[in-house]
Design an enzyme around this catalytic site. Structure first.
Site, mmCIF file in Angstrom:
data_model
loop_
_atom_site.group_PDB
_atom_site.id
_atom_site.type_symbol
_atom_site.label_atom_id
_atom_site.label_comp_id
_atom_site.label_asym_id
_atom_site.label_seq_id
_atom_site.Cartn_x
_atom_site.Cartn_y
_atom_site.Cartn_z
ATOM 1 N N ASN A 197 36.019 38.426 44.951
ATOM 2 C CA ASN A 197 35.487 38.732 43.665
ATOM 3 C C ASN A 197 35.749 37.730 42.550
ATOM 4 O O ASN A 197 36.832 37.033 42.804
ATOM 5 C CB ASN A 197 36.150 40.081 43.166
ATOM 6 C CG ASN A 197 37.312 39.992 42.213
ATOM 7 O OD1 ASN A 197 37.126 39.783 40.994
ATOM 8 N ND2 ASN A 197 38.634 40.057 42.742
ATOM 9 N N PHE A 247 37.327 40.112 34.600
ATOM 10 C CA PHE A 247 37.778 41.089 33.513
ATOM 11 C C PHE A 247 36.774 41.888 32.787
ATOM 12 O O PHE A 247 36.752 41.990 31.446
ATOM 13 C CB PHE A 247 38.869 40.514 32.361
ATOM 14 C CG PHE A 247 40.135 40.118 33.062
ATOM 15 C CD1 PHE A 247 40.566 40.657 34.290
ATOM 16 C CD2 PHE A 247 40.842 39.365 32.184
ATOM 17 C CE1 PHE A 247 41.813 40.463 34.594
ATOM 18 C CE2 PHE A 247 42.299 39.156 32.691
ATOM 19 C CZ PHE A 247 42.594 39.684 33.672
ATOM 20 N N SER A 302 45.030 36.743 37.468
ATOM 21 C CA SER A 302 43.574 36.718 37.618
ATOM 22 C C SER A 302 43.272 35.376 38.032
ATOM 23 O O SER A 302 43.487 34.561 37.020
ATOM 24 C CB SER A 302 42.716 37.379 37.065
ATOM 25 O OG SER A 302 41.403 37.253 37.244
ATOM 26 N N ASN A 321 40.093 34.464 37.989
ATOM 27 C CA ASN A 321 38.618 34.338 37.302
ATOM 28 C C ASN A 321 38.654 34.382 35.719
ATOM 29 O O ASN A 321 37.547 34.289 35.409
ATOM 30 C CB ASN A 321 37.924 35.540 37.808
ATOM 31 C CG ASN A 321 38.150 35.655 39.505
ATOM 32 O OD1 ASN A 321 37.698 34.947 39.952
ATOM 33 N ND2 ASN A 321 38.342 36.992 39.870
ATOM 34 N N THR A 322 39.710 34.014 35.351
ATOM 35 C CA THR A 322 39.660 33.551 33.802
ATOM 36 C C THR A 322 40.381 32.396 33.822
ATOM 37 O O THR A 322 41.532 32.433 33.946
ATOM 38 C CB THR A 322 40.406 34.673 32.980
ATOM 39 O OG1 THR A 322 40.029 36.174 33.061
ATOM 40 C CG2 THR A 322 40.448 34.346 31.268
ATOM 41 N N LYS A 380 52.393 41.205 36.866
ATOM 42 C CA LYS A 380 51.472 41.066 38.178
ATOM 43 C C LYS A 380 51.553 39.448 38.436
ATOM 44 O O LYS A 380 50.941 38.696 37.377
ATOM 45 C CB LYS A 380 50.000 41.482 37.723
ATOM 46 C CG LYS A 380 49.542 41.421 39.405
ATOM 47 C CD LYS A 380 48.223 42.637 39.541
ATOM 48 C CE LYS A 380 47.702 42.675 40.851
ATOM 49 N NZ LYS A 380 46.967 43.921 40.890
ATOM 50 N N ASN A 403 48.360 39.470 43.104
ATOM 51 C CA ASN A 403 47.149 39.567 43.137
ATOM 52 C C ASN A 403 46.177 38.829 44.159
ATOM 53 O O ASN A 403 46.887 38.591 45.004
ATOM 54 C CB ASN A 403 46.812 38.767 41.637
ATOM 55 C CG ASN A 403 45.512 39.412 40.797
ATOM 56 O OD1 ASN A 403 44.480 39.815 41.289
ATOM 57 N ND2 ASN A 403 45.705 39.404 39.637
#
Length: 351
Positions: free
Chosen positions: A109, A113, A174, A176-177, A214, A243
């Site tokens: 993925n 967010f 994450s 993805n940021t 996390k 994660n």
């Protein structure tokens, strides 16, 4: 009803993954989810003072906007973590951004967010009611992609949701940021946790609310020890390990080269190894939750014996459906008893 849920899972796998997820959320809101039987007492435990009927939790990402935590608790999860939520609503990355790697029992993925923001999230949590009978529901908080003060976003999340969530998870991992994982470095983490501690001290006194960090599984040598010492010094409760990963083991799927975080079966060994390293470094000073690649009672049991006090899963539901939770709990209870344990807590870190 379980057969109906299995058929629904099969049907949803024929749709685009994100569309299927949206339909699943709508179905749960309509009351179409399963209802679990009473848990085996051997699975009951306490996680940082939170009383859990079982230690199998739902990882964040499934219920991003705190819409279906109650149906998922009824479905058999011992606790549910909602989010990741950011102060302001944001659309996330362009679609497609969610990929099933069926041959690998994995998911990639790059959602970014996507969520409806703190106000909508808080309003739904406020309907939950108080007391242990409402179940354990955590809030996973993050920062907006274009924020000028990302640490300030975490402080805003903590303050806005104070008194509404059973615990908080600070998501700095994450992939993805852009730039978010830099908050795991020691100096940045000390500033983040210091500002959160200052905000915490300004909030109304109530029962202790656990706070977790996390982390990513893609940590360099020495980073685990630095994170542990920073968390302990800041008074953080524990760590969620881990994660998604940006690494790519050998994968069979045609989606293997897609950018984003990889979860599911290929993450199992890596996340468990990192969990074991955190357990060794923390030496009982932090509460650890094992996340990553759990699809069976054996996987959950391995996390517990590696040092996890509880576990979370999400990706395996994509392939197995809601009946997976019941199977994991049955298998885990059987393994605990076969090895002579009378509780989950007795097995934590046992080798």
């Amino acid at each position: 009803m379980s057969r109906l849920h299995a058929l629904a899972t099969w049907a949803l796998r024929g749709l685009d993954p994100e569309d299927a997820h949206g339909l699943a959320i709508r179905g749960l809101k309509l009351g179409l989810g399963p209802t679990a039987e009473v848990d085996d007492p051997i699975l009951a435990s306490s996680m940082a003072g939170l009383i859990l009927p079982n230690i199998v939790g739902l990882a964040p990402g499934f219920d991003k906007n705190a819409e279906v935590f109650a149906p998922m608790l009824r479905a058999g999860f011992g606790f549910v973590e909602c989010g990741t939520v950011t102060p302001l609503p944001q659309a996330g990355n362009p679609r497609p951004r969610l990929f099933r790697l069926t041959e690998d029992r994995a998911v990639i993925n790059r959602m970014g967010f996507n969520n409806q923001g703190l106000d909508a999230f808080a309003e739904r949590l406020s309907r939950r009611g108080a007391g242990p009978s409402q179940g354990v529901v955590g809030a996973n908080i993050g920062a907006n992609k274009d924020s000028a003060d990302r640490i300030g976003d975490y402080v805003t999340g903590l303050k806005r949701l104070w008194g509404l969530a059973s615990y908080f998870t600070i998501n700095v991992s994450s992939p993805n940021t852009p730039g978010l994982r830099a908050l795991q470095t020691r100096a940045a983490l000390e500033e983040l946790l210091g500002r959160l501690a200052e905000a915490h001290d300004s909030l109304p006194d109530e029962d202790p609310v656990p706070m977790f960090l996390k982390v990513a599984p893609d940590l360099e040598d020495g980073e685990i020890e630095a994170i542990v010492e920073t968390c302990v010094a800041s008074g953080l409760t524990g760590v969620m390990v881990s994660n998604t990963t940006v690494s790519r083991p050998d994968l069979a799927s045609s989606f293997a080269s897609e950018a984003g975080g990889l979860s599911g079966a290929p993450l199992t060994a890596l996340s468990t190894r990192v969990l074991r390293d955190f357990a060794h470094a923390s030496a009982g000073r932090l509460v650890l939750v094992g996340v990553g690649g759990i699809a069976s009672g054996a996987d959950a049991y391995a996390k517990i014996r590696a040092g996890a006090h509880a576990v979370q899963l999400y990706s395996a539901l994509v392939f197995e459906g809601p009946g997976l939770v019941r199977r994991i709990k049955l298998e885990l209870a059987e393994r605990l008893r076969s090895d002579g344990f009378t509780s989950v807590e007795a097995a934590v870190g046992a080798r």
